[in-house]
Design an enzyme around this catalytic site. Structure first.
Site, PDB file in Angstrom:
ATOM      1  N   SER A  12      41.269  -3.292 -13.460  1.00  0.00           N
ATOM      2  CA  SER A  12      40.080  -2.445 -13.591  1.00  0.00           C
ATOM      3  C   SER A  12      39.870  -1.339 -13.371  1.00  0.00           C
ATOM      4  O   SER A  12      38.912  -1.244 -14.703  1.00  0.00           O
ATOM      5  CB  SER A  12      39.159  -3.162 -12.977  1.00  0.00           C
ATOM      6  OG  SER A  12      39.146  -2.365 -11.157  1.00  0.00           O
ATOM      7  N   ARG A  90      54.219   0.139  -7.206  1.00  0.00           N
ATOM      8  CA  ARG A  90      55.974   0.388  -7.196  1.00  0.00           C
ATOM      9  C   ARG A  90      56.021   2.124  -6.542  1.00  0.00           C
ATOM     10  O   ARG A  90      55.430   2.406  -6.878  1.00  0.00           O
ATOM     11  CB  ARG A  90      56.211   0.415  -8.173  1.00  0.00           C
ATOM     12  CG  ARG A  90      57.446  -0.747  -9.156  1.00  0.00           C
ATOM     13  CD  ARG A  90      58.152  -0.551 -10.200  1.00  0.00           C
ATOM     14  NE  ARG A  90      59.060   0.244  -9.810  1.00  0.00           N
ATOM     15  CZ  ARG A  90      60.695  -0.779  -9.118  1.00  0.00           C
ATOM     16  NH1 ARG A  90      60.744  -1.423  -9.268  1.00  0.00           N
ATOM     17  NH2 ARG A  90      61.339   0.872  -9.410  1.00  0.00           N
ATOM     18  N   LEU A  92      57.741   5.662  -6.376  1.00  0.00           N
ATOM     19  CA  LEU A  92      58.494   6.378  -7.713  1.00  0.00           C
ATOM     20  C   LEU A  92      59.682   7.357  -7.029  1.00  0.00           C
ATOM     21  O   LEU A  92      59.360   7.448  -5.746  1.00  0.00           O
ATOM     22  CB  LEU A  92      57.389   7.052  -8.175  1.00  0.00           C
ATOM     23  CG  LEU A  92      56.242   6.445  -9.438  1.00  0.00           C
ATOM     24  CD1 LEU A  92      55.544   7.067  -9.912  1.00  0.00           C
ATOM     25  CD2 LEU A  92      57.095   5.334 -10.866  1.00  0.00           C
ATOM     26  N   ASN A 106      47.594   9.506  -8.866  1.00  0.00           N
ATOM     27  CA  ASN A 106      47.119   8.180  -8.060  1.00  0.00           C
ATOM     28  C   ASN A 106      46.112   8.013  -7.621  1.00  0.00           C
ATOM     29  O   ASN A 106      44.959   8.949  -6.852  1.00  0.00           O
ATOM     30  CB  ASN A 106      47.820   8.069  -6.982  1.00  0.00           C
ATOM     31  CG  ASN A 106      48.088   6.225  -6.343  1.00  0.00           C
ATOM     32  OD1 ASN A 106      47.962   5.366  -7.068  1.00  0.00           O
ATOM     33  ND2 ASN A 106      48.388   6.105  -4.778  1.00  0.00           N
ATOM     34  N   HIS A 108      43.490   5.812  -4.406  1.00  0.00           N
ATOM     35  CA  HIS A 108      43.279   4.628  -3.736  1.00  0.00           C
ATOM     36  C   HIS A 108      42.555   4.357  -2.892  1.00  0.00           C
ATOM     37  O   HIS A 108      41.694   5.450  -2.122  1.00  0.00           O
ATOM     38  CB  HIS A 108      44.794   6.074  -2.211  1.00  0.00           C
ATOM     39  CG  HIS A 108      45.197   4.847  -0.834  1.00  0.00           C
ATOM     40  ND1 HIS A 108      45.936   3.869  -1.012  1.00  0.00           N
ATOM     41  CD2 HIS A 108      44.263   4.602   0.098  1.00  0.00           C
ATOM     42  CE1 HIS A 108      45.857   3.831   0.018  1.00  0.00           C
ATOM     43  NE2 HIS A 108      44.938   3.734   1.090  1.00  0.00           N
ATOM     44  N   GLU A 173      35.469   3.409  -7.136  1.00  0.00           N
ATOM     45  CA  GLU A 173      36.988   4.101  -7.666  1.00  0.00           C
ATOM     46  C   GLU A 173      36.623   4.664  -9.402  1.00  0.00           C
ATOM     47  O   GLU A 173      37.127   5.371 -10.364  1.00  0.00           O
ATOM     48  CB  GLU A 173      37.774   2.487  -7.744  1.00  0.00           C
ATOM     49  CG  GLU A 173      38.730   2.695  -6.371  1.00  0.00           C
ATOM     50  CD  GLU A 173      39.540   1.665  -6.568  1.00  0.00           C
ATOM     51  OE1 GLU A 173      40.715   2.079  -5.865  1.00  0.00           O
ATOM     52  OE2 GLU A 173      39.417   1.024  -7.147  1.00  0.00           O
TER      53      GLU A 173
HETATM   54  C1  GRF Z   1      43.057  -0.354  -6.806  1.00  0.00           C
HETATM   55  O1  GRF Z   1      42.284  -0.166  -5.292  1.00  0.00           O
HETATM   56  C2  GRF Z   1      43.058   1.201  -6.643  1.00  0.00           C
HETATM   57  O2  GRF Z   1      43.038   2.109  -5.821  1.00  0.00           O
HETATM   58  C3  GRF Z   1      44.481   0.540  -5.229  1.00  0.00           C
HETATM   59  O3  GRF Z   1      44.899  -0.522  -6.309  1.00  0.00           O
HETATM   60  C4  GRF Z   1      43.910  -0.863  -6.746  1.00  0.00           C
HETATM   61  C5  GRF Z   1      44.317  -1.848  -8.475  1.00  0.00           C
HETATM   62  O4  GRF Z   1      43.135  -2.088  -8.943  1.00  0.00           O
HETATM   63  N1  GRF Z   1      46.061   1.436  -6.202  1.00  0.00           N
HETATM   64  P1  GRF Z   1      43.110  -2.809 -10.667  1.00  0.00           P
HETATM   65  O5  GRF Z   1      44.187  -3.106 -11.099  1.00  0.00           O
HETATM   66  O6  GRF Z   1      42.924  -1.223 -10.997  1.00  0.00           O
HETATM   67  O7  GRF Z   1      42.291  -3.365 -10.616  1.00  0.00           O
END
Ligand code: GRF
Length: 199
Positions: A12, A90, A92, A106, A108, A173
Site C-alpha cells: 500500500s 529483511r 540489510l 524506511n 515504521h 503512512e
Molecule cells: C507498513 O506498516 C510499514 O510501516 C511497515 O510495513 C508495512 C508495509 O505495508 N514497515 P505495505 O506493504 O506498504 O502495505
C-alpha cells in the site's frame, strides 16, 4: 532521479509512492521494485503501473552478504539513486547500508524509538498507549534506529480495535512517506549526527 522500492507484502505504501510520482509530488521515477516474496501483492501493483520488478528470494542465497550483493547489482543495473524500504521484511547488511548511506529510507508504524520490530502496531495497541504514530527515518546499521526525517502521531481511540487503529496508521503512512521521499529526491534533507534538517 531514479528510486527503487523494496517490498515484501501488501504494497500500500508502494501504491501511495506510485500515485505521488504520477502527481509529480515526488520528482523521480520508480525504476525498480524488488521483493523477497514472490507472492507479494506489491509485485502485482508494480506490474500494473508498468514498473520493472525483480524477486530475490532468500532461499536462493547462502547468506545475507551474497543476497545484498545481488540486490546491489540489480540497483546498479537500473541506475538507482535512492532506495525506499516499504514493508521490506529483511534486515540489510552493513555493506548495503554503507553503500546507500543518506539515500536509504524506511517507514515504521510507531513513534520511534518506541515499539521497534515487526509487530509495532500490535505491540503499541496491546501496551495500551494513548498515542502512537508513524516514523520515516534514514536507515543505519541498527534496526529501526537511523536519523528521523518525520513523525506524525495517531491518537488511539477508546473504541479502537487493532484493525481500526492500523487503518488510521496506514493512512498517515501514505501521507508522510511520499512527502519525505519528495524531500529526499530534491536533496532537501541533510543529516547532522542524529538530526535531519531541511535545507
Ligand atoms: C507498513 O506498516 C510499514 O510501516 C511497515 O510495513 C508495512 C508495509 O505495508 N514497515 P505495505 O506493504 O506498504 O502495505
Amino acid at each position: 532521479m531514479r528510486i527503487a522500492v523494496l517490498v515484501s507484502g501488501n504494497g500500500s505504501n508502494l501504491q501511495a509512492i506510485i500515485a505521488a510520482v504520477a502527481a509529480r509530488k515526488i520528482k523521480a521515477a520508480v525504476g525498480l521494485v524488488v521483493s523477497d516474496n514472490l507472492r507479494a501483492r506489491a509485485l502485482t501493483r508494480a506490474r500494473r503501473a508498468g514498473i520493472k520488478t525483480v524477486c530475490l528470494e532468500a532461499k536462493d542465497f547462502s547468506d545475507r552478504e551474497s543476497y545484498d550483493r545481488a540486490l546491489i547489482k540489480c540497483l546498479h543495473d537500473e541506475k538507482i539513486d535512492c532506495v525506499i524500504l516499504a514493508g521490506f521484511m529483511r534486515i540489510l547488511s552493513s555493506g548495503f547500508v554503507k553503500q546507500y548511506k543518506g539515500k536509504l529510507l524506511n517507514i515504521h508504524p510507531s513513534l520511534l524509538p518506541a515499539f521497534k520490530g515487526a509487530q509495532a502496531i500490535k505491540d503499541a495497541f496491546d501496551y495500551g498507549v494513548k498515542v502512537t504514530g508513524v516514523t520515516v527515518h534514514f536507515v543505519d546499521e541498527k534496526v529501526d534506529h537511523g536519523p528521523i526525517v518525520s513523525q506524525k502521531e495517531v491518537i488511539v481511540r477508546p473504541n479502537d480495535t487493532l484493525k481500526s487503529l492500523a487503518a488510521r496508521i496506514h493512512a498517515v503512512e501514505h501521507e508522510i512517506y511520499p512527502a519525505a521521499i519528495g524531500l529526499l529526491v530534491e536533496k532537501k534533507l541533510a543529516i547532522r549526527g542524529r538530526k535531519v534538517i531541511r535545507r
